[in-house]
Scaffold this active site. Sequence first.
Site, PDB file in Angstrom:
ATOM      1  N   CYS A 175       0.877  -1.166   0.000  1.00 18.61           N
ATOM      2  CA  CYS A 175       0.000   0.000   0.000  1.00 18.61           C
ATOM      3  C   CYS A 175       0.917   1.218   0.000  1.00 18.61           C
ATOM      4  O   CYS A 175       2.119   1.086  -0.171  1.00 18.61           O
ATOM      5  CB  CYS A 175      -0.981  -0.008   1.178  1.00 18.61           C
ATOM      6  SG  CYS A 175      -0.292   0.247   2.816  1.00 18.61           S
ATOM      7  N   HIS A 198      13.774 -15.270  12.574  1.00 21.05           N
ATOM      8  CA  HIS A 198      13.374 -15.323  13.980  1.00 21.05           C
ATOM      9  C   HIS A 198      11.869 -15.353  14.208  1.00 21.05           C
ATOM     10  O   HIS A 198      11.418 -15.835  15.241  1.00 21.05           O
ATOM     11  CB  HIS A 198      13.949 -14.122  14.741  1.00 21.05           C
ATOM     12  CG  HIS A 198      15.420 -14.222  14.943  1.00 21.05           C
ATOM     13  ND1 HIS A 198      16.121 -13.306  15.689  1.00 21.05           N
ATOM     14  CD2 HIS A 198      16.341 -15.116  14.496  1.00 21.05           C
ATOM     15  CE1 HIS A 198      17.401 -13.622  15.697  1.00 21.05           C
ATOM     16  NE2 HIS A 198      17.565 -14.721  14.970  1.00 21.05           N
TER      17      HIS A 198
END
Length: 152
Positions: A65, A98
């Site tokens: 966006c 992670h």
Amino acid sequence: MQIACGADHGGVDLKDQLVAYLKEEGYQVLDLGTHGHESVDYPQYGQAVAEKVAKKEADFGLCVCGSGIGISIAANKVKGARCVRAHDPYSAEMSRRHNNCNVIAMGGRFIGLDMAKKCLKVFLETEFEGGRHQRRGGQLEIEEKDRGESHE
């Protein structure tokens, strides 16, 4: 590997360029729109991409966006989706390594094409490390279940 892609009017140009890049790199692309500059609502595109990923109809998702913020929030509302707003390769890498993110969001008004390609490449090529990160991710899923947002 299939990548679901979606954008609003503020991100359509970058999305279209990244779709072309993904195809050049040999990825299968599911382009969920938008396809023009007429004003549209970003939540429907972020959620559509995230739903394809959550349902395993795509391996990863790309949302764009104007800022990358709204569409990333929309994608994160979908059970089974974990979206990061990344505008540098390190954050894209760490979101995979992670946090096991499966959707990347970018802002078409904030990032250039070359940097966006680098971020996307790193995101798609980085594996989740597991280990202590699996435990931490599991804690997030427990919190989601407590709120009725299970990823099952």
